[in-house]
Design a protein around this motif. Structure first.
Motif, PDB file in Angstrom:
ATOM      1  N   GLN A 191       0.751  -1.196  -0.170  1.00  0.00           N
ATOM      2  CA  GLN A 191      -0.189  -0.068  -0.111  1.00  0.00           C
ATOM      3  C   GLN A 191       0.860   1.275   0.174  1.00  0.00           C
ATOM      4  N   VAL A 192       0.949   1.951  -1.315  1.00  0.00           N
ATOM      5  CA  VAL A 192       1.648   3.126  -1.154  1.00  0.00           C
ATOM      6  C   VAL A 192       0.631   4.417  -1.052  1.00  0.00           C
ATOM      7  N   GLY A 193       0.942   4.842   0.323  1.00  0.00           N
ATOM      8  CA  GLY A 193      -0.295   6.001   0.687  1.00  0.00           C
ATOM      9  C   GLY A 193       0.386   6.774   1.882  1.00  0.00           C
ATOM     10  N   SER A 194      -0.113   7.621   2.406  1.00  0.00           N
ATOM     11  CA  SER A 194       0.362   8.580   3.213  1.00  0.00           C
ATOM     12  C   SER A 194      -0.248   8.711   4.769  1.00  0.00           C
ATOM     13  N   SER A 195      -1.460   7.767   4.847  1.00  0.00           N
ATOM     14  CA  SER A 195      -2.437   8.021   5.973  1.00  0.00           C
ATOM     15  C   SER A 195      -1.853   7.612   7.266  1.00  0.00           C
ATOM     16  N   GLY A 243     -11.150   5.191   7.373  1.00  0.00           N
ATOM     17  CA  GLY A 243     -10.093   4.145   7.538  1.00  0.00           C
ATOM     18  C   GLY A 243      -8.698   4.775   7.329  1.00  0.00           C
ATOM     19  N   ILE A 244      -7.570   4.285   7.619  1.00  0.00           N
ATOM     20  CA  ILE A 244      -6.395   4.457   7.137  1.00  0.00           C
ATOM     21  C   ILE A 244      -5.685   3.284   6.541  1.00  0.00           C
ATOM     22  N   TYR A 245      -4.540   3.173   5.840  1.00  0.00           N
ATOM     23  CA  TYR A 245      -4.288   2.097   5.121  1.00  0.00           C
ATOM     24  C   TYR A 245      -2.693   1.691   5.793  1.00  0.00           C
ATOM     25  N   ASP A 246      -2.700   0.439   6.074  1.00  0.00           N
ATOM     26  CA  ASP A 246      -1.432  -0.045   6.748  1.00  0.00           C
ATOM     27  C   ASP A 246      -0.465  -0.207   5.652  1.00  0.00           C
TER      28      ASP A 246
END
Length: 307
Positions: A152-156, A256-259
């Motif tokens: 998961q490429v994200g910032s949360s 939600g936030i992503y691991d």
């Protein structure tokens, strides 16, 4: 903004100019150039490195009907990358909102102002894909479920940003750099009314649109349907907005936030193996959101999305 497959191709051609050939399967025409680096040599370079292939990945042999081309691809292709599922709802929505806001058409927004927005620059997604491809090159083509790595490429989690921050960046940017309307005058922007619940949205719509629409309906009847066209057009637009909000409600209030643990492990492994971290950086912690939105993302929207 630019689609992910275009960013991916541009990245490969920029950092690996010795790649033999790319077979780019497209359902529609798309383009991304390296003009600043190649200048007049761009077209010969693209012709040498990229082959556009009409087809569809959902069909056998990728939907390629030319048997000679299929045979050629079987001989030359080492890696197949499917970029069909990389569209991100949050970033596309932000771009659309930015256009409406700068042009003075966005007066209110439905959503949690304190919600964390999961965004990431597109080039970081591409960098992560390329590093992941290298890291998993020796894995089986059809691994068991417990062997599949999801990145998961994200910032949360690593570098969270709230909607209120993005709203503030837009206000500051378009106050200093207003969009010029068709009349040649700069469009003034202000703070958008943020409706934080469906109840507040329905109240807002009732007061500002539904009651005036009812009044127009009565006037239209009194004047023997003289304003029928105006009434139907306004009624259609209001119904469209109401249906759109109902459709996107789960996303607008998503908590939600992503691991990104797997992605963090990939970063560490890449760093330890000597990967050029500056060239293939995909660490969201390195992003200064204020600088990114004020000097990169919003100017990019203005340059490539505004019409």
């Amino acid at each position: 903004m630019v689609s992910m497959d275009v960013v991916f191709v541009e990245k490969i051609l920029r950092v690996q100019p010795n790649v033999k050939r790319l077979y780019l399967l497209l359902r529609a025409e798309d383009a991304k150039v390296l003009k600043e680096k190649l200048g007049e040599n761009l077209n010969p370079f693209i012709s040498e490195k990229v082959t556009l292939v009409p087809g569809d990945i959902t069909f056998e042999n990728l939907g390629v009907n030319d048997p000679n081309l299929v045979e050629e691809m079987w001989k030359e292709v080492d890696i197949v990358v499917n970029l069909a599922a990389t569209t991100n709802f949050d970033e596309r929505t932000i771009d659309s909102l930015g256009v409406g806001y700068a042009k003075g058409k966005l007066k209110c927004f439905l959503g949690d102002p304190e919600a964390i927005i999961d965004v990431i620059p597109a080039d970081m997604v591409v960098n992560a894909m390329m590093v992941a491809m290298a890291a998993n090159a020796n894995q089986p083509c059809y691994p068991d479920d417990d062997q599949i790595a999801i990145y998961q490429v994200g910032s949360s989690v690593s570098n969270p940003i709230r909607f209120t921050c993005i709203q503030d960046y837009g206000l500051r940017y378009f106050t200093s750099n207003p969009w010029i309307g068709k009349d040649g005058k700069p469009i003034k922007v202000g703070k958008v009314t943020v409706l934080s619940s469906m109840d507040s949205f329905h109240r807002y719509m009732a007061i500002h649109y539904l009651l005036p629409l009812k009044g127009l309906e009565i006037i239209n009847i009194a004047f023997c349907q003289y304003f029928g066209g105006v009434y139907r057009d306004l009624h259609r637009k209001i119904n469209f907005v109401m249906r759109l909000v109902e459709l996107y409600q789960p996303y607008l209030f998503f908590k939600g936030i992503y691991d990104d643990i797997n992605t963090e492990k990939l970063r560490m492994a890449a760093k330890d193996s000597g990967v050029e971290v500056d060239v293939f950086n995909f660490n969201p912690k390195t992003v200064n959101w204020e600088d990114y939105f004020m000097n990169t993302h919003i100017p990019g929207i203005v340059k490539y999305v505004f019409k």
